[in-house]
Design a protein around this motif. Structure first.
Motif, short mmCIF file in Angstrom:
data_model
loop_
_atom_site.label_atom_id
_atom_site.label_comp_id
_atom_site.label_asym_id
_atom_site.label_seq_id
_atom_site.Cartn_x
_atom_site.Cartn_y
_atom_site.Cartn_z
N ASN A 128 60.56 42.72 42.66
CA ASN A 128 61.52 43.55 41.92
C ASN A 128 61.16 43.59 40.43
OD1 ASN A 128 62.12 40.93 41.28
ND2 ASN A 128 64.33 41.18 41.38
N LYS A 129 59.90 43.26 40.13
CA LYS A 129 59.46 43.20 38.73
C LYS A 129 58.37 44.24 38.47
CE LYS A 129 61.65 39.29 37.62
NZ LYS A 129 62.19 38.81 36.40
N LEU A 130 58.42 44.78 37.28
CA LEU A 130 57.42 45.71 36.80
C LEU A 130 56.35 44.90 36.08
CD1 LEU A 130 57.15 48.83 36.64
CD2 LEU A 130 58.10 48.67 34.37
N LYS A 131 55.06 45.13 36.43
CA LYS A 131 53.97 44.33 35.85
C LYS A 131 52.78 45.21 35.52
CE LYS A 131 55.21 40.25 38.51
NZ LYS A 131 54.73 39.14 39.31
N LEU A 132 52.03 44.80 34.50
CA LEU A 132 50.74 45.40 34.23
C LEU A 132 49.73 44.76 35.18
CD1 LEU A 132 50.46 45.46 30.32
CD2 LEU A 132 50.75 47.41 31.84
N THR A 133 48.95 45.57 35.87
CA THR A 133 47.93 45.06 36.79
C THR A 133 46.63 45.79 36.55
OG1 THR A 133 48.52 46.65 38.52
CG2 THR A 133 49.65 44.52 38.57
N THR A 134 45.55 45.22 37.04
CA THR A 134 44.25 45.88 36.92
C THR A 134 44.05 46.80 38.12
OG1 THR A 134 43.22 44.00 38.04
CG2 THR A 134 43.19 44.00 35.63
N LYS A 135 43.15 47.76 37.96
CA LYS A 135 42.87 48.69 39.04
C LYS A 135 41.96 48.04 40.08
CE LYS A 135 43.59 53.01 36.62
NZ LYS A 135 42.98 54.28 36.18
N LYS A 136 42.33 48.18 41.34
CA LYS A 136 41.58 47.56 42.42
C LYS A 136 40.15 48.09 42.51
CE LYS A 136 45.41 46.19 45.24
NZ LYS A 136 46.66 46.74 45.56
N GLU A 137 39.96 49.33 42.13
CA GLU A 137 38.61 49.92 42.22
C GLU A 137 37.62 49.29 41.24
OE1 GLU A 137 41.25 53.13 40.20
OE2 GLU A 137 41.45 51.70 41.83
N HIS A 138 38.10 48.48 40.31
CA HIS A 138 37.22 47.80 39.35
C HIS A 138 37.02 46.33 39.71
CE1 HIS A 138 38.86 50.95 36.29
NE2 HIS A 138 37.93 51.46 37.05
N SER A 139 37.48 45.91 40.87
CA SER A 139 37.49 44.49 41.23
C SER A 139 36.10 43.86 41.23
CB SER A 139 38.17 44.26 42.57
OG SER A 139 37.45 44.90 43.60
N SER A 140 35.05 44.62 41.57
CA SER A 140 33.70 44.04 41.58
C SER A 140 33.30 43.58 40.17
CB SER A 140 32.68 45.03 42.14
OG SER A 140 32.60 46.17 41.30
N TYR A 141 33.74 44.30 39.14
CA TYR A 141 33.43 43.91 37.76
C TYR A 141 34.21 42.65 37.37
CZ TYR A 141 31.35 48.52 37.53
OH TYR A 141 30.58 49.63 37.77
N TYR A 142 35.43 42.54 37.83
CA TYR A 142 36.23 41.36 37.51
C TYR A 142 35.61 40.12 38.16
CZ TYR A 142 39.56 45.13 36.56
OH TYR A 142 40.15 46.28 36.11
N GLN A 143 35.10 40.30 39.38
CA GLN A 143 34.43 39.19 40.06
C GLN A 143 33.20 38.73 39.29
OE1 GLN A 143 35.36 37.32 42.55
NE2 GLN A 143 37.23 38.47 42.87
N LYS A 144 32.42 39.70 38.77
CA LYS A 144 31.23 39.35 37.99
C LYS A 144 31.63 38.55 36.75
CE LYS A 144 28.34 43.26 39.31
NZ LYS A 144 27.70 44.50 38.82
N LEU A 145 32.71 38.95 36.11
CA LEU A 145 33.19 38.24 34.93
C LEU A 145 33.54 36.80 35.29
CD1 LEU A 145 34.22 38.16 31.96
CD2 LEU A 145 36.45 38.83 32.89
N LEU A 146 34.25 36.61 36.38
CA LEU A 146 34.68 35.27 36.77
C LEU A 146 33.51 34.40 37.22
CD1 LEU A 146 37.96 36.15 38.68
CD2 LEU A 146 37.73 35.20 36.38
N MET A 147 32.46 35.03 37.76
CA MET A 147 31.31 34.28 38.24
C MET A 147 30.28 34.01 37.15
SD MET A 147 32.08 33.48 41.05
CE MET A 147 32.95 33.80 42.52
N ASN A 148 30.40 34.65 36.00
CA ASN A 148 29.47 34.49 34.90
C ASN A 148 29.56 33.06 34.38
OD1 ASN A 148 28.10 34.50 32.46
ND2 ASN A 148 28.88 36.50 31.84
N GLU A 149 28.41 32.36 34.34
CA GLU A 149 28.37 30.96 33.92
C GLU A 149 28.92 30.76 32.51
OE1 GLU A 149 27.67 28.12 35.53
OE2 GLU A 149 27.55 29.34 37.33
N GLU A 150 28.67 31.72 31.60
CA GLU A 150 29.15 31.58 30.23
C GLU A 150 30.67 31.53 30.17
OE1 GLU A 150 27.60 34.67 27.77
OE2 GLU A 150 25.53 34.19 28.29
N ASN A 151 31.33 32.18 31.11
CA ASN A 151 32.78 32.24 31.12
C ASN A 151 33.41 31.10 31.92
OD1 ASN A 151 32.75 34.63 29.63
ND2 ASN A 151 32.48 35.84 31.47
N ASN A 152 32.58 30.24 32.50
CA ASN A 152 33.11 29.19 33.35
C ASN A 152 33.46 27.90 32.61
OD1 ASN A 152 33.28 30.58 35.71
ND2 ASN A 152 31.22 30.06 36.39
N SER A 153 33.13 27.82 31.32
CA SER A 153 33.51 26.63 30.58
C SER A 153 35.00 26.72 30.25
CB SER A 153 32.68 26.49 29.31
OG SER A 153 32.90 27.58 28.47
#
Length: 191
Positions: free
Chosen positions: A60-85
């Protein structure tokens, strides 16, 4: 007034908590139908290919969300070693969750003295923390706890392998009880 911009900012500020229609009506001090019109206009603007976010009703809440069609890019960001610290704030938040789990965001906030919603989102995205249910407290806030990935990341077999906090507290007490240093009569004193 540009209510679109205000609603967008409000949704950004509350993050994963989202806002209900009633909350928006109360905050903006306008009618429910007008709020719905503004939301509809915002949703249409976000449908553009030039935008990476959208507005969704989740529960019952309104939220900002990311577009599902861009999910492969979000996965790359999360898997990037530089961003894992993990930053100091993330480690602090993670320690609070690990030692006090199951715990709500509000409880983490009270320990840290600052909002932890962004840190918790990052820890959930990294797979170190997960939502494990809802509290019986008013508003039924989400309960968080660590994951098996957390154990792997820190080389722990079980959560019981975490260092005992009493050891850290004892070290701090020993430092406080040690001989005070007289800074006035130091080796740099003129002879």
């Amino acid at each position: 007034m540009e209510y679109e911009a205000v609603i967008e900012g409000l949704l950004f500020v509350v993050g994963d908590d989202g806002l209900s229609l009633d909350q928006l009506v109360s905050i903006l001090e306008i009618g429910e139908e007008e709020v719905k019109e503004v939301i509809k206009k915002l949703q249409e603007e976000y449908l553009s290919n030039k935008r990476g976010i959208r507005i969704d009703f989740l529960g019952n809440k309104l939220k900002l969300t990311t577009k599902k069609e861009h999910s492969s890019y979000y996965q790359k960001l999360l898997m990037n070693e530089e961003n894992n610290s993990l930053s100091q704030a993330a480690l602090e938040t993670l320690a609070i969750i690990a030692y006090n789990q199951p715990v709500t965001r509000m409880q983490v906030d009270s320990y840290r003295g600052i909002s932890s919603s962004q840190m918790i989102r990052k820890l959930v995205a990294k797979g170190l923390v997960k939502e494990s249910g809802r509290s019986d407290m008013p508003g039924r806030p989400i309960i968080y706890e660590t994951t098996s990935e957390f154990l792997d990341y820190f080389g722990l077999a079980t959560i019981d392998d975490l260092p005992d906090m009493r050891d850290f507290l004892a070290d701090e007490r020993e430092e406080e009880e040690s001989e005070p240093v007289d800074l006035y009569h130091s080796k740099y004193e003129e002879e």
